[in-house]
Design an enzyme around this catalytic site. Structure first.
Site, PDB file in Angstrom:
ATOM      1  N   LYS A 273      -8.669 -71.994   0.683  1.00 25.79           N
ATOM      2  CA  LYS A 273      -8.720 -70.991   1.758  1.00 25.79           C
ATOM      3  C   LYS A 273      -7.303 -70.715   2.246  1.00 25.79           C
ATOM      4  CE  LYS A 273     -13.219 -72.287   3.758  1.00 25.79           C
ATOM      5  NZ  LYS A 273     -13.923 -71.019   3.522  1.00 25.79           N
ATOM      6  N   ARG A 347     -23.686 -74.294  -1.153  1.00 25.64           N
ATOM      7  CA  ARG A 347     -24.892 -74.120  -1.962  1.00 25.64           C
ATOM      8  C   ARG A 347     -25.020 -75.204  -3.030  1.00 25.64           C
ATOM      9  NH1 ARG A 347     -22.696 -68.244  -3.298  1.00 25.64           N
ATOM     10  NH2 ARG A 347     -21.961 -68.710  -1.195  1.00 25.64           N
TER      11      ARG A 347
HETATM   12  N1  BES Z   1     -17.980 -72.711   4.965  1.00 24.97           N
HETATM   13  C1  BES Z   1     -17.778 -71.455   4.391  1.00 24.97           C
HETATM   14  C2  BES Z   1     -18.477 -70.319   5.116  1.00 24.97           C
HETATM   15  C3  BES Z   1     -18.015 -70.019   6.516  1.00 24.97           C
HETATM   16  C4  BES Z   1     -17.001 -69.115   6.736  1.00 24.97           C
HETATM   17  C5  BES Z   1     -18.638 -70.582   7.597  1.00 24.97           C
HETATM   18  C6  BES Z   1     -16.607 -68.824   8.022  1.00 24.97           C
HETATM   19  C7  BES Z   1     -18.247 -70.285   8.886  1.00 24.97           C
HETATM   20  C8  BES Z   1     -17.233 -69.397   9.094  1.00 24.97           C
HETATM   21  C9  BES Z   1     -18.294 -71.437   2.953  1.00 24.97           C
HETATM   22  O1  BES Z   1     -18.229 -72.635   2.263  1.00 24.97           O
HETATM   23  C10 BES Z   1     -17.485 -70.449   2.200  1.00 24.97           C
HETATM   24  O2  BES Z   1     -16.319 -70.662   2.061  1.00 24.97           O
HETATM   25  N2  BES Z   1     -18.129 -69.364   1.760  1.00 24.97           N
HETATM   26  C11 BES Z   1     -17.499 -68.333   1.031  1.00 24.97           C
HETATM   27  C12 BES Z   1     -18.302 -68.094  -0.207  1.00 24.97           C
HETATM   28  C13 BES Z   1     -17.608 -67.270  -1.243  1.00 24.97           C
HETATM   29  C14 BES Z   1     -16.428 -68.016  -1.800  1.00 24.97           C
HETATM   30  C15 BES Z   1     -18.586 -66.944  -2.341  1.00 24.97           C
HETATM   31  C16 BES Z   1     -17.465 -67.087   1.889  1.00 24.97           C
HETATM   32  O3  BES Z   1     -18.427 -66.820   2.600  1.00 24.97           O
HETATM   33  O4  BES Z   1     -16.445 -66.393   1.884  1.00 24.97           O
HETATM   34 ZN    ZN Z   2     -16.378 -73.020   1.278  1.00 20.33          ZN
END
Ligand code: BES
Ligand code: ZN
Ligand code: ZN
Length: 494
Positions: A273, A347
């Protein structure tokens, strides 16, 4: 929190909180106004106090009443007063009392459309949740710390319904705050191992609650290739944390299965990230926190329903041993997954946890996770979005959400969303390269592991962990305890 019921005039509180709806009309507010020589009515007349939702005004009243101060708390327009307005009022009063603490008395108002037992429950809930402080790591002198409300008195005549409702609300609010404590713990203190220790401590509090923590060796034996892969980049090894609630008087046709995403820190892994806001990813175990204290609340209430909670705990880190895009994993149910993005880790850990919950006999599954940023974009900090394969289960979840305050709105789990996760190499992939439908394709992914029977995936990325006050009774950044009240309400109605 100790709850008492006493007639107005005999409450001996540090503050008397008077809910005020527009136009002013409740008997409690009228009597207080009378005793104060009409000051309340004057303040309203002059526009200094409007009685807006969440507005609060403190008056010192030396001697006129059975408390040294009155807090007038707005509920907004009389015909719009609902549980949310009352919870918000509770939070506003707790906030005004933060330098004093002690005993807060709520004058209940028979003239409102909300019955007094539900009024009491909402005010108690709002007072306790709204009085929460996330600053437990501050080293300030004790006298500078916010002082919590220590006792709540309900100014009304005693009735069993009133007392039961208020005590239940107090219990749920306190469990909600405990879930917030967990979500707010920094990732250098909370990791899969320490989360497991917390779960064991919780189980020791309750007679019919037990806890097993499965570590690397057991995860390997169960061939949980998805959970194991996510945890591999960190020195803090993954855990599957399992709590079982088995009361002697339970009906035998239902086992409520609760599954929680418990990523104690989500860096994104190799698909790292960006830095801004990454600190909030300590809250990526908020689903697990809600699940843990949700089953704790069910046990504390002694509800006659069997339940199992499964927390999939891992720390998602980059590193020499981390899983990577391109890897193909085999989950515990035998299905294979091509990794597109290691940041879509929730997931993966949930895939193995869902399978395990079913294997252990769960008939109805509710899974909670901070799964996609897109769900937060869609619904903001208020509603979670959920997907389910069962209309009756959906209705129960929706209504439990509305009643409990943990709001949830249904999203479509259409078969045509499956194509987004078709893989050329494996049974599915864990994400799509298209910037479309990410909450829905994540739900289709999870469905592959949810087995037979009612199942719901609740994406609580928005309301699970706040960046700022929500302007209601969730007044501070951090964990919200989302799920505790939802689970308790669902279990009660099952
Ligand atoms: N933990 C995050 C989702 C999240 C983002 C929760 C902001 C709360 C606030 C999750 O693991 C994630 O990174 N999801 C990605 C998925 C993508 C890489 C397919 C997302 O939602 O961008
Ligand atoms: Zn994530
Ligand atoms: Zn995550």
């Amino acid at each position: 929190m100790p709850i008492e019921v006493a007639l107005p005039g005999q409450t001996h509180a540090d503050a008397l909180a008077v809910p005020v709806a527009r136009p002013l009309g409740g008997e409690g507010a009228r009597i207080v106004d009378e005793k104060l020589g009409g000051r309340l009515a004057k303040l309203i007349e002059s526009g200094e106090f409007r009685g807006d939702r969440g507005e609060a005004l403190v008056l010192h009243v030396d001697g006129a009443l059975d408390a040294p101060r009155v807090i007038a708390v707005g509920l907004g327009k009389r015909e719009d007063v609902d549980l949310d307005a009352l919870r918000t009022a509770g939070g506003a009063a707790a906030h005004e009392l933060r330098r004093v603490g002690g005993t807060l008395c709520w004058l209940l108002d028979e003239s409102l459309d909300v019955p007094v037992d539900r009024q009491a429950a909402a005010l108690v809930e709002g007072t306790i949740i709204g009085g929460y402080s996330p600053g437990g790591w501050k080293t300030q002198e004790p006298e500078k710390r916010p002082k919590p409300v220590e006792r709540i008195v309900l100014g009304h005549f005693e009735s069993p319904e009133l007392r039961t409702a208020a005590e239940r609300a107090s219990l749920l609010a306190e469990r909600t705050n405990r879930a917030r404590d967990l979500a707010n713990m920094p990732p250098n203190e909370l990791n899969p191992h320490t989360l497991g220790e917390r779960a064991k401590e919780l189980a020791r509090e309750h007679e019919h609650l037990t806890c097993d923590v499965l570590a690397t060796k057991e995860l390997d034996e169960l061939e949980m290739g998805a959970l194991s892969a996510v945890g591999r980049g960190s020195r803090n090894e993954p855990r599957l944390i399992v709590l079982r609630y088995d009361p002697p008087d339970a009906r035998d046709d239902v086992v409520l299965g609760l599954v929680g995403k418990s990523i104690t820190f989500d860096t994104g892994g190799i698909s790292l990230k960006s830095a801004p806001g990454m600190e909030s990813m300590k809250g990526d175990m908020a689903g697990g926190a809600g699940t843990l204290h949700g089953i704790g609340a069910v046990a504390a209430l002694g509800l006659p329903v069997r339940a199992i909670a499964v927390l999939a705990a891992a720390e998602n880190m980059p590193g020499g041993d981390a899983f990577r895009p391109g890897d193909i994993l085999r989950a515990a149910n035998g299905k294979t997954i091509e990794i597109i993005n290691t940041d879509a880790e929730g997931r993966l850990v949930l895939a193995d946890a869902l399978w395990y919950a079913r294997r252990e006999g769960a008939t109805h599954i509710l899974e909670l996770s901070t799964l996609t940023g897109a769900m937060e974009l869609a619904l903001g900090d208020l509603y979670a979005g959920y997907f389910t394969n069962d209309d009756a289960w959906s209705d129960r979840i929706f209504h439990a959400g509305e009643r409990s305050g943990d709001l949830a709105w249904r999203f479509p789990l259409h078969e045509r969303y499956r194509r987004y996760i078709d893989s050329a190499f494996a049974d599915m992939k864990n994400g799509s390269t298209l910037r479309q439908g990410s909450p829905a394709l994540a739900a289709k992914f999870l469905e592959e592991f949810a087995g037979d029977g009612p199942w719901a995936h609740v994406d609580m990325a928005g309301p699970g962990f706040l960046e700022r006050s929500r302007g209601d009774y969730l007044r501070v950044p951090g964990g919200t305890g989302y799920g505790v009240r939802l689970i308790a309400e669902l279990a009660r109605e099952l």
